[in-house]
Every structure is written in C-alpha cells, then in structure tokens.
Write a protein that holds these residues in place. Structure first.
Motif, PDB file in Angstrom:
ATOM      1  N   ASN A   1     -33.996 -20.416  43.472  1.00 26.28           N
ATOM      2  CA  ASN A   1     -34.969 -21.624  42.695  1.00 26.28           C
ATOM      3  C   ASN A   1     -34.665 -23.055  42.330  1.00 26.28           C
ATOM      4  O   ASN A   1     -34.139 -22.969  41.162  1.00 26.28           O
TER       5      ASN A   1
ATOM      6  N   GLY B   1     -34.680 -29.429  45.422  1.00 29.50           N
ATOM      7  CA  GLY B   1     -35.794 -29.170  45.374  1.00 29.50           C
ATOM      8  C   GLY B   1     -35.779 -29.640  43.760  1.00 29.50           C
ATOM      9  O   GLY B   1     -34.361 -30.161  42.810  1.00 29.50           O
ATOM     10  N   LYS B   2     -37.894 -30.242  43.423  1.00 29.08           N
ATOM     11  CA  LYS B   2     -37.160 -30.221  42.332  1.00 29.08           C
ATOM     12  C   LYS B   2     -37.627 -28.813  40.352  1.00 29.08           C
ATOM     13  O   LYS B   2     -38.396 -27.961  41.388  1.00 29.08           O
TER      14      LYS B   2
ATOM     15  N   ASP C   1     -39.174 -28.795  38.358  1.00 31.88           N
ATOM     16  CA  ASP C   1     -40.111 -28.511  37.629  1.00 31.88           C
ATOM     17  C   ASP C   1     -41.048 -27.460  38.490  1.00 31.88           C
ATOM     18  O   ASP C   1     -42.384 -27.017  38.312  1.00 31.88           O
ATOM     19  N   VAL C   2     -40.671 -26.827  40.059  1.00 31.39           N
ATOM     20  CA  VAL C   2     -41.519 -26.483  40.853  1.00 31.39           C
ATOM     21  C   VAL C   2     -40.977 -24.698  40.568  1.00 31.39           C
ATOM     22  O   VAL C   2     -41.169 -24.168  40.247  1.00 31.39           O
ATOM     23  N   SER C   3     -39.776 -24.846  40.740  1.00 31.62           N
ATOM     24  CA  SER C   3     -38.623 -23.677  39.958  1.00 31.62           C
ATOM     25  C   SER C   3     -39.258 -23.049  38.616  1.00 31.62           C
ATOM     26  O   SER C   3     -39.415 -22.153  38.309  1.00 31.62           O
TER      27      SER C   3
ATOM     28  N   GLY D   1     -41.710 -23.135  35.573  1.00 27.21           N
ATOM     29  CA  GLY D   1     -42.903 -23.935  35.875  1.00 27.21           C
ATOM     30  C   GLY D   1     -44.231 -24.484  35.124  1.00 27.21           C
ATOM     31  O   GLY D   1     -44.009 -25.533  33.870  1.00 27.21           O
TER      32      GLY D   1
ATOM     33  N   LYS E   1     -43.890 -28.570  33.366  1.00 36.89           N
ATOM     34  CA  LYS E   1     -44.344 -29.129  33.744  1.00 36.89           C
ATOM     35  C   LYS E   1     -45.251 -30.413  32.937  1.00 36.89           C
ATOM     36  O   LYS E   1     -45.124 -31.328  33.238  1.00 36.89           O
TER      37      LYS E   1
END
Length: 528
Positions: free
Chosen positions: A184, A231-232, A234-236, A238, A241
């Motif tokens: 993540n 990776g960002k 806020d993707v890992s 959530g 966001k």
C-alpha cells in the motif's frame, strides 16, 4: 481540516567600503520608508505568538514547560489497537485527526525557516521554541516509521471526527490508524516525511548530533521506500481523500526529499537524482503559481536555484538553470510581472495574493517565505531577477513579501489581524473545537459530541480560549471576512499556515532592528 504601498524603486548600487553605510541605509529606506498613513508592526510579538500556536496543536502527553495552559493531555491511546505507539504529533487544524502529509510539510517549513533565518530567530530569543516545535513533530515521525517500509499515515478519520464537536481531551471518536507499506505505497507521504526529517537533521546538527543522525537515518530509509514502491498515498489510505488528497501526485515529493537529503548530507547521489529526474518528474516542466502541503515544485525550484547561484556543480548548470527559470516564473507571478496576465497570481483589491477561497492564507504565507528566501539568494549572489525584460532587485521582492505579512497583521481594508491574538482586532470565533469550548483545566466534566455542538459551536460569544498565533483562512477575493465559527473556509487555521511565517517574521524583525541601530549610529561607525 474542514474543508502596500507601492514605493519608488531605489537604485542602490555597490559602493566602496567608505560608502557602505549609504548603501545599507538606502536598502533599509527602500524596505521601511513608511508613509504618514502606514502602520508599523511588532514583528517580535508576532514571531513569539506564531510559535506559541504549535503548542495549542499538540497531541499526546504535554510537557512540563507547556505554555498554552488551556490545553491538556490527549490522544494517549493512539496506535494502541494496532500495537504501535502513535502518541504525540500535531492536530493539523480545528479537529483531531493526525494527518501525516500536512504535518510533515509543517515540520519541513519550520525547519527551513530555522535553516535560513537561524541567527535572526536566535536574536529574537525564539530559537529554543522553534526547535521544540520541530522536535515535537519529528519525535512523532520516528515513532510512526516503525520499519524501513512502514509509515503510519493517519490517526483518526475525518468523517467520524466531524460528527463531533469536542475538546481533544474528551475525544470519543475513532482513533483508527492507517499505514503505508510495500503493498500500500505512498511515495508522496514517504517523500515529504523524509524531507521533514532531513531538513530537521540540519537544524539539530550542531546542538544534538546524535538526534540529527537518527533523523537522517529515517529520512534515507523513507526516501528509498517511497522511491522503490511508488504510488499515491490517498489510493492506499482512502479515508484521507476528502481531506488531504494528493492532487499533484508523488513526483514532486520524491524530488523534494532527494534535494533535502542532498542539503543534509552533501551526498552527490541525491543531487544526481534531482538532476536525472528533473524532466520526467516535472521539476523543470511544471511552472507553478502556488506552494503548499500538496504542491512542492516551487520550493524545490527555489532551493535548486541556490545551488546555481553559489556556482556549485557546474556540470549540472544546464538543468539547474531550468529549475531556476521555473522558480523565477513563480516569483514573477507573485509580483504580477509575468507577460501574460493570466499567469500571474490574482490579488484582492487590498493587495493580498489570492489563489482560492478555501484557506487562502496558506498560499500567502508560503509565498512570503519563498520570496524572502529568494530575495536573500539574489542579494548574496549580487544578482537581479528578470521578469519579461524588467529587472527586479532583491529589495523589491522582499518589499512585496513584507506587504503580504503586513496585510496579515492588520494593514488591510478590514483593519483585521488574521494572526489570532496579535493586535487589538483579530478573529474571536475561530473554527477550532478546543479553543471554542471551556478549557479542560477549568472544567474537567465530560463534554460529548452533540453537547459540544449544542452549547459551544452554535453560541455567538467569542471562543473560550484564544488560539494565539493561528493564521486563519483569511478574507475572500474582495477582502471581506466574516468572523463566525461555521465559516470554516475563512476562520479555520492550520499548522502549515503559520509555519512559514516564523522565518519571515524573524527576518523582518532583524531588518527593523538593523534600521533602528543604523539610525542611532554615526555613518563612519556604521560603515566599518
């Protein structure tokens, strides 16, 4: 987070030694020649209060020398459910979530301020407080970085937190903790935290070398982690966001982290990273008109420019020149001197830089900081800035930065100080749970979620506690400001609003003191 006066340009040129006083005095006049209607500001008081604010935002067990006495211990079980000690750190704004990205940016900016203006902060008697503010953040980052490829990103979540209006000492909301790891990733969060720890390592290098080395160790590991597992965050994670989404992505933070690590270590490998990835990561491609917890490019470009000005690393001059070109685009945009008016930063009728309606002051304070730093770079290298054919001296750049600080402190159409607790007219209904409710030290009886909303959020009276040193979101595009708790776009304050002010206030105070000293000395004495 829920979500001046235009002065005639003085042409001060280098003078022989015997005339250095005249040169210095000319500069000081250009900066501080105040017309009869203008106001003078107490930068020493503003500096002291800006550092006091960070004590209001502390989470965890408060120290014996805590000066903000309406606060008490809070968040003492943070991380317990996950089997990790996450006690400490900062609440970012008026609520009680600990968001990693804005917290790290706050610490980076506090550290950068001390790096650039350490002597001025020390002369003002505030260096110890500045270093305490930094260490409160870095101590937490050390805890949150539990293994090379694991960084705890957040404690609490905005959604449940916003259902409640409670003091931090009474929290009943979720303290769920969220992390980034190999599966993540969160390169932006890892990068900014690495930058914060690398910058702080420079601050502590002389006074606490062991701690400085520990910070560097963590910074290096975090940078490697963020770069390897991209990776960002806020993707890992959530849940972040809706509050601190990484709109700019992670490439700016990786460049930013590498450059801070280079500054901290002088290891050429970090600089090579900044040079080699300058194009593909947007460092020399993005012309930006804001600098914030999300978008680091302008700060990165300003620091890279300094390497060029110092005539270091001539083998990289081609790339560093491109970094400087983008830094100058930012500076010229703030000064309103870009050829295309659409590429300049807007201003309110009262002269305040205006980026967007939600918490606009964060962009004003970061701009004032970058302008002040760039002004120093130009002065030290005896250079001028060129904005589409117009030559701009370092005095004019600093002058404009000063105008933004003075606006914050009260030189504005509302005659309002947007630094809470400074002056006689400042926001009294700041959107801040702890400040709005009676102090826990005075009233230890539990105050629940709805009770807080019913009895404290909705009341018209001023807050029970003054959130000294907080820089609120500020006025709208027409210089209008409504001092109401529910008006969180304007009345909420954040740690990353105030953090850039510390260094700039110290610099302005130093120049004012210098002006006073020279005004009370004979020219012959002052010139040697």
């Amino acid at each position: 987070m829920e979500e001046g006066i235009k002065k005639e340009q003085h042409h001060c040129t280098e003078a022989p030694k015997i005339l250095r006083f005249a040169h210095s005095w000319c500069l000081l006049l250009s900066l501080f020649a105040i017309s009869a209607g203008a106001r003078a500001f107490d930068y020493a008081d503003a500096l002291r209060k800006s550092l006091l604010y960070f004590e209001s935002q502390r989470s965890g067990r408060l120290p014996y020398n805590q000066r903000v006495t309406w606060r008490d211990h809070s968040g003492l079980t943070d991380g317990l459910e996950q089997g990790v000690d996450l006690v400490g750190g900062y609440y970012d704004a008026g609520d009680h979530v600990k968001f990693g990205l804005p917290m790290a940016f706050t610490v980076t900016m506090l550290s950068w301020g001390v790096i650039e203006f350490r002597k001025q902060i020390a002369v003002a008697g505030e260096l110890e407080h500045a270093m305490e503010a930094i260490k409160w953040g870095t101590d937490y980052f050390i805890k949150a970085h539990t293994s090379p490829n694991v960084l705890w990103a957040e404690v609490g979540d905005g959604d449940t937190d916003h259902y409640c209006w409670q003091r931090p000492e009474d929290m009943t909301t979720s303290r769920q903790a969220y992390k980034i790891d190999e599966n993540n990733p969160g390169s932006d969060l890892a990068g900014e935290t690495a930058a914060a720890m690398a910058a702080a390592s420079i601050v502590f290098k002389r006074t606490n070398p062991h701690y400085s080395h520990l910070l560097l160790h963590h910074a290096h590991q975090l940078f490697v982690f963020g770069d390897k597992y991209r990776g960002k965050y806020d993707v890992s994670v959530g849940v972040v966001k809706n509050y601190y989404a990484s709109v700019s992505g992670f490439k700016d933070e990786l460049l930013w982290a590498a450059l801070w690590l280079y500054k901290a270590t002088d290891n050429a490998e970090y600089l090579k990273y900044v040079v080699d990835k300058a194009d593909t990561f947007g460092g020399i491609g993005w012309a930006i008109t804001e600098f914030s917890w999300d978008v680091k490019y302008a700060g990165l470009q300003v620091i890279a420019s300094k390497l060029l000005m110092e005539e270091k690393h001539k083998e990289h001059s081609h790339i560093l020149e491109q970094y400087r070109s983008k830094a100058e685009y930012y500076i010229c945009a703030c000064l309103g001197l870009n050829e295309n008016n659409g590429s300049n930063v807007e201003r309110t009728p009262g002269g305040l830089l205006y980026i967007r309606q939600w918490n606009n002051m964060q962009y004003v304070s970061t701009a004032a900081f970058l302008l002040s730093v760039y002004s120093d770079y130009l002065q030290n290298s005896n250079q001028n800035l060129k904005c589409h054919g117009k030559m701009v001296g370092h005095e004019e750049i600093l002058n404009f930065a000063k105008s933004q600080i003075d606006y914050i402190l009260g030189s504005n159409p509302m005659s309002m100080s947007y630094l809470v607790g400074y002056g006689s007219n400042y926001p009294t209904r700041v959107h801040h749970r702890g400040a709005s409710i009676v102090s826990y030290r005075e009233h230890k009886g539990f105050i629940g979620c709805t009770q807080g909303y019913d009895h404290w959020f909705s009341r018209q009276e001023p807050n029970s506690n003054v959130l000294v040193g907080a820089l609120v979101g500020g006025p709208d595009s027409q210089d209008d400001f409504v001092d109401q708790r529910h008006n969180y776009m304007q009345t909420e304050a954040c740690t990353y609003n105030t953090a850039p002010l510390v260094g700039v206030l110290a610099k302005l105070l130093h120049l004012e003191d210098l002006s006073f000293d020279q005004n009370h000395s004979s020219p012959l004495v002052a010139s040697y």
